[in-house]
Design a protein around this motif. Structure first.
Motif, short mmCIF file in Angstrom:
data_model
loop_
_atom_site.label_atom_id
_atom_site.label_comp_id
_atom_site.label_asym_id
_atom_site.label_seq_id
_atom_site.Cartn_x
_atom_site.Cartn_y
_atom_site.Cartn_z
N LEU A 256 37.03 34.85 47.24
CA LEU A 256 38.17 35.33 47.00
C LEU A 256 39.43 34.72 46.29
O LEU A 256 40.25 35.05 45.59
CB LEU A 256 38.63 36.46 48.18
CG LEU A 256 37.37 37.45 48.49
CD1 LEU A 256 37.89 37.99 49.95
CD2 LEU A 256 37.51 38.57 47.49
N ASN A 257 39.45 33.61 47.00
CA ASN A 257 40.60 32.73 46.57
C ASN A 257 40.42 31.99 45.18
O ASN A 257 41.29 31.89 44.31
CB ASN A 257 40.93 31.37 47.59
CG ASN A 257 41.64 32.00 48.74
OD1 ASN A 257 42.93 32.26 48.63
ND2 ASN A 257 41.01 32.15 50.07
N SER A 260 41.25 35.20 42.91
CA SER A 260 42.59 35.24 42.74
C SER A 260 43.33 34.39 42.08
O SER A 260 44.48 34.73 41.50
CB SER A 260 43.08 35.32 44.32
OG SER A 260 44.41 35.61 44.29
N ASN A 340 40.10 41.73 38.28
CA ASN A 340 40.78 42.40 39.51
C ASN A 340 39.78 43.41 40.10
O ASN A 340 39.76 43.55 41.40
CB ASN A 340 42.04 43.30 38.95
CG ASN A 340 43.30 42.54 38.78
OD1 ASN A 340 43.49 41.69 39.75
ND2 ASN A 340 44.11 42.81 37.89
N PHE A 343 37.22 41.39 42.00
CA PHE A 343 38.28 41.01 43.42
C PHE A 343 38.13 42.34 44.23
O PHE A 343 37.75 41.61 45.48
CB PHE A 343 39.63 40.62 42.68
CG PHE A 343 40.56 40.28 43.90
CD1 PHE A 343 40.12 38.72 44.65
CD2 PHE A 343 41.17 40.86 44.43
CE1 PHE A 343 41.17 38.42 45.71
CE2 PHE A 343 42.13 40.69 45.72
CZ PHE A 343 41.82 39.41 46.37
N GLU A 344 38.54 43.18 44.00
CA GLU A 344 38.65 44.32 44.86
C GLU A 344 37.33 44.61 45.48
O GLU A 344 37.12 45.13 46.77
CB GLU A 344 39.22 45.81 44.25
CG GLU A 344 40.62 45.33 43.73
CD GLU A 344 41.56 45.14 45.02
OE1 GLU A 344 41.29 45.62 45.96
OE2 GLU A 344 42.68 44.39 44.94
N LYS A 347 36.53 41.93 47.92
CA LYS A 347 37.23 42.16 49.31
C LYS A 347 36.76 43.21 49.90
O LYS A 347 36.83 43.09 51.17
CB LYS A 347 38.67 42.50 48.55
CG LYS A 347 39.78 42.27 49.61
CD LYS A 347 40.88 42.55 49.06
CE LYS A 347 42.25 42.70 50.07
NZ LYS A 347 43.55 42.84 49.52
#
Length: 354
Positions: A256-257, A260, A340, A343-344, A347
């Motif tokens: 995730l990092n 991001s 994005n 990522f979502e 997450k």
């Protein structure tokens, strides 16, 4: 062996003498009938620097390494022109941390060097920096030109040199990958490579990811090339990105990092391209790399040594003449949107302990 040798002798080889002006003009004149707008082989400031030999002076500062310090990148090169049986030259690694890119044929090598020289000129004075809007932070660190093994090479810092397990992705940016004055044959060739380029805004060229799985060797990695990625429809791009960020580390926080951090950098590039009207980056690529050996937890800063985003391949760059580079901007926005989404997705999966 490699040698920068006598600068005046190298100027002849690197298209940097008065006589070379005649050669360059001949290239322009030969193309004028079929491609009347193809006179801008190089940007003015950079072209002047090339003719004065400044690119060779930069290269001379690197010194003369031992022959054994030069090796082919081979499978470590995920994109660009590679060495093959037809005599094409691939990129070289000058240990410990310099990449040598062979001049491309025709006017492309000269143009790419002149673009880097113009950017160096802009970087070196406060009035010039305003034209870049921060773009210089996302370009390779350029060291001039070096003559080696019968041809000129552009020298760059290897942005992955400090990484223990570099995972690298190369993607071709833009709604189109041909110049506006390209011949009909060139347009058809480029459109045939990936018919949905205009819609997608980018296409994957190559990836290399280390394998993080039970029983896998510590240095085992997977490479995927452009022939395979040309088969990937835009709908499958999410899966490519997901695999790139998850195959090499089981650390969910790191995944995730890393994503991001890349989103943040791509967002910065979008901000730059809604301002800069100096250049158009036709057929340039975005290089993304991260070090899979790091486990980046909550609150930890992801440094530019751990995650890297660079705009590379500048052989088709032209002056924008006050216009936005809409093609590259479209590609950056599309790629950011996809990042994005991934990522979502990851997450949400992490929140359920997946």
């Amino acid at each position: 062996t490699m040698s920068t040798g006598n600068i005046s002798a190298n100027l002849v080889r690197a298209v940097a003498t008065t006589g070379a002006v005649i050669i360059v003009l001949a290239v322009v004149n030969n193309r004028k009938k079929k491609r009347p707008h193809h006179a801008e082989l190089a940007t003015p400031r950079g072209y002047t620097a090339v003719l004065s030999g400044l690119h060779l002076e930069r290269g001379a500062l690197l010194g003369n390494p031992a022959a054994e310090s030069i090796s082919e990148m081979g499978e470590w090169q995920v994109g660009g022109h590679k060495a093959d049986s037809k005599g094409n030259r691939g990129m070289l690694l000058w240990k410990p941390n310099v990449i040598l890119k062979p001049f491309q044929s025709g006017a492309r090598g000269l143009r790419e060097v002149s673009v880097y020289e113009e950017i160096e000129f802009l970087r070196e004075n406060e009035h010039g920096l305003k034209h870049l809007h921060g773009l210089e932070r996302y370009l390779p660190e350029y060291h001039g030109v070096i003559h080696f093994n019968g041809c000129e090479h552009i020298a760059f810092t290897d942005c992955t040199a400090s990484m223990s397990k570099p995972c690298v992705m190369d993607l071709k940016l833009g709604a189109n990958t041909f110049e506006e004055d390209a011949s009909e044959a060139k347009m058809r060739k480029e459109l045939a490579k990936y018919p949905r380029q205009a819609e997608a805004g980018f296409r994957f060229v190559g990836t290399r990811s280390f394998v993080c799985a039970s029983g896998a060797a510590n240095d085992e990695y997977i490479s995927v090339g452009k022939k395979d990625y040309l088969k990937v429809e835009p709908e499958g791009a999410r899966s490519v990105l997901r695999n790139f960020f998850t195959l090499s580390t089981k650390c969910r926080k790191s995944q995730l990092n890393f994503i991001s951090a890349v989103v943040g950098m791509v967002d910065e590039l979008v901000g730059i391209f809604v301002q800069q009207t100096r250049f158009t980056f036709t057929s340039s690529s975005l290089l993304i790399a991260y070090d899979a050996s790091f486990c980046v937890g909550d609150g930890m800063h992801v440094s530019h040594e751990v995650v890297v985003v660079k705009l590379i391949d500048l052989a088709h760059v032209r002056h924008a003449k006050g216009r936005l580079d809409a093609s590259t901007l479209h590609g950056l926005r599309q790629f950011k949107s996809l990042l994005n989404e991934v990522f979502e997705e990851l997450k949400l999966k992490a929140s359920f302990g997946g």
